[in-house]
Enzyme design. Structure first.
Site, mmCIF file in Angstrom:
data_model
loop_
_atom_site.group_PDB
_atom_site.id
_atom_site.type_symbol
_atom_site.label_atom_id
_atom_site.label_comp_id
_atom_site.label_asym_id
_atom_site.label_seq_id
_atom_site.Cartn_x
_atom_site.Cartn_y
_atom_site.Cartn_z
ATOM 1 C CB THR A 5 -0.898 -0.035 1.404
ATOM 2 O OG1 THR A 5 -1.940 0.873 1.136
ATOM 3 C CG2 THR A 5 -0.250 0.263 2.410
ATOM 4 C CE LYS A 37 -4.635 -0.676 0.980
ATOM 5 N NZ LYS A 37 -3.809 -0.472 -0.186
ATOM 6 N N GLY A 50 -3.036 5.474 9.912
ATOM 7 C CA GLY A 50 -2.928 4.555 8.647
ATOM 8 C C GLY A 50 -1.829 3.476 8.586
ATOM 9 C CB SER A 130 4.875 -0.425 -2.136
ATOM 10 O OG SER A 130 4.205 -1.751 -1.637
ATOM 11 C CB CYS A 165 4.380 2.352 -6.559
ATOM 12 S SG CYS A 165 4.330 0.997 -5.419
ATOM 13 C CB THR A 168 0.639 2.899 -5.135
ATOM 14 O OG1 THR A 168 1.506 2.311 -4.376
ATOM 15 C CG2 THR A 168 -0.344 3.984 -4.624
#
Length: 181
Positions: A5, A37, A50, A130, A165, A168
């Site tokens: 995430t 999240k 988070g 990430s 990413c 993401t």
């Protein structure tokens, strides 16, 4: 590094904001694209949190942190220290490859199972997951050279991270605590 995430928090002049993407992956497969999240926690929802790591672990750690926050009567600094001790002492939880960000209008912290309680040098911006470094870089640039409000800055930074990413996505959710005007 978590291939899980991207979570970004920003404590600006007028608001504290946390945001996260919605992608949940398992290996090289996207399981879900619109997960949440991030959370508002505390009795008055004055703390935002988070998580980067597995979903089941997130629920346990959010609950554990909220108990520490309640015990500290909403004082974030005391709560993070107590939470760090509890997380580090738990034989199972301390082995998690997981991180959390918690933010209110006074403080911003990155927390880990190894006992880390890190307040960023600038006292304003922190990111995990990430795409965390991509979001962090974008947020720093937008903070320094842009003219966005706090929530827009977080959203745009996460969108930039999503472009780079593969873990993401652009299904971004944010929560903000705005100063009363």
């Amino acid at each position: 590094m978590f291939e899980a995430t991207t979570i970004l928090a920003y404590k600006g002049k007028n608001a504290s904001v946390i945001g996260g993407d919605g992608q949940v992956t398992f290996g090289n497969t996207v399981l879900k694209g619109k997960a949440t999240k991030i959370r508002k926690i505390g009795k008055d929802e004055s703390v935002l949190a988070g998580f980067a790591g597995s979903t089941a672990d997130a629920f346990n750690l959010f609950d554990m942190f909220e108990k520490c926050l309640d015990n500290a009567k909403g004082e974030l600094l005391k709560a993070v220290v107590e939470f760090s001790k509890e997380w580090r002492k738990d034989k199972y939880l301390r082995k998690l490859e997981a991180m959390m960000i918690v933010i209110d209008r006074k403080h911003i912290f990155l927390l880990s199972g190894t006992g880390d309680v890190v307040e960023p040098d600038d006292g304003k911006i922190v990111a995990i997951g990430s795409g965390g470094n991509y979001a962090l870089s974008a947020a720093r640039a937008l903070d320094k050279f842009g003219n966005l409000n706090e929530e827009e800055l977080v959203k745009e930074s996460l969108k930039i991270a999503a472009e780079i990413c593969i873990y993401t996505n652009e299904n971004i959710k944010t929560y903000a605590i705005w100063d009363e005007k």
